[in-house]
Enzyme design. Structure first.
Site, mmCIF file in Angstrom:
data_model
loop_
_atom_site.group_PDB
_atom_site.id
_atom_site.type_symbol
_atom_site.label_atom_id
_atom_site.label_comp_id
_atom_site.label_asym_id
_atom_site.label_seq_id
_atom_site.Cartn_x
_atom_site.Cartn_y
_atom_site.Cartn_z
ATOM 1 N N HIS A 56 0.785 -1.246 0.011
ATOM 2 C CA HIS A 56 0.089 -0.079 -0.014
ATOM 3 C C HIS A 56 0.677 1.274 0.072
ATOM 4 C CE1 HIS A 56 -3.814 2.121 0.426
ATOM 5 N NE2 HIS A 56 -3.078 2.786 1.283
ATOM 6 N N HIS A 58 1.128 5.499 -1.213
ATOM 7 C CA HIS A 58 0.550 6.738 -1.982
ATOM 8 C C HIS A 58 1.886 7.474 -2.295
ATOM 9 C CE1 HIS A 58 -3.628 5.856 -1.205
ATOM 10 N NE2 HIS A 58 -3.399 5.826 0.071
ATOM 11 N N ARG A 79 -4.972 15.524 6.422
ATOM 12 C CA ARG A 79 -5.725 15.482 5.088
ATOM 13 C C ARG A 79 -5.715 16.825 4.221
ATOM 14 N NH1 ARG A 79 -11.593 13.494 3.297
ATOM 15 N NH2 ARG A 79 -12.196 15.429 4.135
ATOM 16 N N TYR A 118 -5.012 7.347 -6.879
ATOM 17 C CA TYR A 118 -6.306 8.141 -7.272
ATOM 18 C C TYR A 118 -6.126 9.544 -7.747
ATOM 19 C CZ TYR A 118 -5.438 9.823 -2.306
ATOM 20 O OH TYR A 118 -5.056 10.291 -1.262
ATOM 21 N N HIS A 201 -11.615 3.563 -3.244
ATOM 22 C CA HIS A 201 -11.179 4.474 -2.153
ATOM 23 C C HIS A 201 -11.772 3.937 -0.812
ATOM 24 C CE1 HIS A 201 -10.217 7.681 0.626
ATOM 25 N NE2 HIS A 201 -9.219 7.809 -0.408
ATOM 26 N N ARG A 204 -16.841 5.886 1.968
ATOM 27 C CA ARG A 204 -17.435 7.052 2.032
ATOM 28 C C ARG A 204 -17.132 7.856 0.659
ATOM 29 N NH1 ARG A 204 -12.419 9.923 3.278
ATOM 30 N NH2 ARG A 204 -11.068 8.666 4.363
ATOM 31 N N HIS A 228 -9.667 1.081 1.094
ATOM 32 C CA HIS A 228 -9.408 1.731 2.638
ATOM 33 C C HIS A 228 -10.606 1.183 3.415
ATOM 34 C CE1 HIS A 228 -6.813 5.038 0.772
ATOM 35 N NE2 HIS A 228 -6.127 4.331 1.552
ATOM 36 N N GLU A 231 -10.245 3.207 8.674
ATOM 37 C CA GLU A 231 -9.246 3.613 9.249
ATOM 38 C C GLU A 231 -9.675 4.604 10.304
ATOM 39 O OE1 GLU A 231 -5.298 6.551 7.594
ATOM 40 O OE2 GLU A 231 -6.773 6.246 6.385
ATOM 41 N N HIS A 265 -5.809 -0.809 6.296
ATOM 42 C CA HIS A 265 -5.728 -0.475 7.665
ATOM 43 C C HIS A 265 -6.819 -1.315 8.506
ATOM 44 C CE1 HIS A 265 -3.778 3.103 6.328
ATOM 45 N NE2 HIS A 265 -4.605 3.551 5.342
ATOM 46 N N ASP A 316 2.159 3.218 3.229
ATOM 47 C CA ASP A 316 0.954 4.011 3.001
ATOM 48 C C ASP A 316 1.518 5.549 2.756
ATOM 49 O OD1 ASP A 316 -1.283 5.155 3.065
ATOM 50 O OD2 ASP A 316 -1.898 4.923 5.193
#
Length: 437
Positions: A56, A58, A79, A118, A201, A204, A228, A231, A265, A316
């Site tokens: 995993h 990003h 974020r 993404y 993703h 949500r 995900h 998390e 996660h 991650d």
């Protein structure tokens, strides 16, 4: 044909001294014992382990390491910082950053990475002339470094339950799962070292009615599916409010669990969620150094393992890139949480970083050392101060990335004497990150 002689090698029974591998076409063709190295053999000193899989990643999050690191906050305040980096990237800058990140992985003994991708489109959601330009940048970066890649192309459609996308999130979205699948059908890669997988993703970010389109694409293409999961407690609470069930239960109701699925996660799970994941054979990718960095919490790794979920690891957000540190953190965090020692033996920790991770990314022929396996060798220096006096069978529980001296992926030597053969990883990262700030 190339012959490698290993001072020590981790075979299926465990560490063995004096092992000879013959490699042809990037695969191990023979394994034998040899107490002394033949003259024609290439020597791999120390302990040779299978290459690690980072299940995993990003890549663009690497730019955040040390950026406002001491500020108080939560995952949600972090974020917003991450979105600032996402807004600044284009295909060229993303390629340069990813190349540095993947070179850092190679130095740590990682021979395969799953990129949870993404960041698809231009600012405001406009498509590049090549709608997969950002994905191609990631592919080129991995190929330049010499590690294998599973590009987990990610469907991202909403800003939350019943919330529209806003700001930089528009770059992530194709508008619908059908449009996502159509774009992905155009993304072909002619390389034996790259595979394309699928990702949701999160529950949500992908409305429940769109989930079957994504799972259907993965099944049709025999591709791994990642997502995900739980998390944050806030995700669980929002899912309960919107659907009257947990995220795991929602995924189960939409057919999004199973042996070809990896949940990332899985930190905040009810006991019934653990049973659903384990009973369906759904894998779980733990990212403990990131989960600690973001103050996410400690996941139920031991319970998931006991329930039947294969456990892998990922770096991650790249606060640390070190597969040894990840698996050791799985164990140490459980000790802190339970006040009990000894949840996973050294060989189980190694399996998380190797066989389980490669399996989760669709490379079942990697992550182990034996006839027919891909020739991924990682030589760990046993003469470091850190490993002085450590028994060979305990090495995975104590080694760290800076003990790696050699990395060979598919029979290609990409790291020698602790340095990448073609890329100055430190300079590459320094230049790429400074250009974004």
């Amino acid at each position: 044909m190339t012959t490698y002689w290993c001072e020590w090698a981790w075979l299926s029974p465990g560490p063995q001294q004096g092992v000879l591998f013959e490699v042809e076409g990037g695969r191990i063709t023979t394994v034998s014992s040899a107490r002394t190295p033949p003259e024609h053999a290439e020597r791999l000193p120390g302990m040779t382990l299978p290459g690690a899989a980072n299940a995993h990643s990003h890549a663009f999050h690497r730019a955040l390491r040390g950026w406002h690191g001491g500020a108080r906050g939560t995952f949600w305040t972090w974020r917003e910082q991450m979105y600032q980096v996402a807004a600044a990237l284009d295909p060229d800058s993303y390629y340069r950053l990813a190349r540095g990140v993947y070179a850092e992985m190679a130095l740590a003994g990682i021979t395969c990475v799953g990129e949870f991708h993404y960041l698809h489109h231009a600012p405001n959601g406009a498509r590049y002339d090549d709608p997969n330009a950002m994905g191609r940048a990631v592919v080129q970066a991995a190929q330049d470094v010499g590690i294998r890649l599973t590009l987990l192309d990610t469907c991202y459609l909403a800003g939350g339950f019943d919330r529209p996308l806003a700001g930089v999130q528009l770059r992530f979205s194709d508008g619908s799962a059908t449009n996502w699948a159509d774009r992905l059908e155009e993304f072909t890669v002619d390389s034996e070292w790259v595979r394309v997988g699928a990702a949701l993703h999160s529950v949500r970010a992908v409305p429940a009615e769109e989930i079957p389109e994504v799972t259907g694409w993965a099944h049709k293409n025999d591709a791994p599916l990642h997502l995900h999961l739980s998390e944050q407690r806030a995700e669980n609470e929002a899912c309960l409010a919107a659907h009257g069930c947990t995220p795991t239960q929602l995924l189960a109701s939409r057919g999004a669990l199973g042996a070809d699925v990896t949940a990332v996660h899985a930190t905040h799970l009810a006991a019934s969620d653990v049973a659903l994941l384990g009973g369906s054979g759904t894998g779980v990718c733990l990212c403990p150094t990131t989960e600690a960095d973001l103050a996410d919490g400690i996941g139920p790794a031991a319970a998931l393992h006991a329930a039947g979920s294969p456990l892998s690891i990922g770096s991650d957000g790249h606060s640390v890139i070190d597969p040894f540190a990840e698996v050791q953190a799985v164990e140490s965090y459980l000790r802190l949480d339970t006040e009990t020692r000894g949840h996973f033996a050294a060989e189980e920790l190694l399996a998380m970083a190797t066989t389980a991770g490669h399996q989760a990314l669709g490379w079942a022929d990697a992550g182990w050392l034996g006839v027919g396996a891909r020739a991924d060798f990682v030589a760990v220096d046993l003469d470091s101060t850190r490993l002085a006096g450590v028994a060979p069978e305990s090495i995975p529980a104590f080694a760290r990335a800076d003990d790696v001296r050699v990395t060979i992926a598919d029979g290609r030597r990409i790291v020698q004497d602790g340095a990448h053969q073609t890329i100055d990883a430190a300079r590459e990262l320094q230049d790429a990150i400074n250009a974004l700030r």
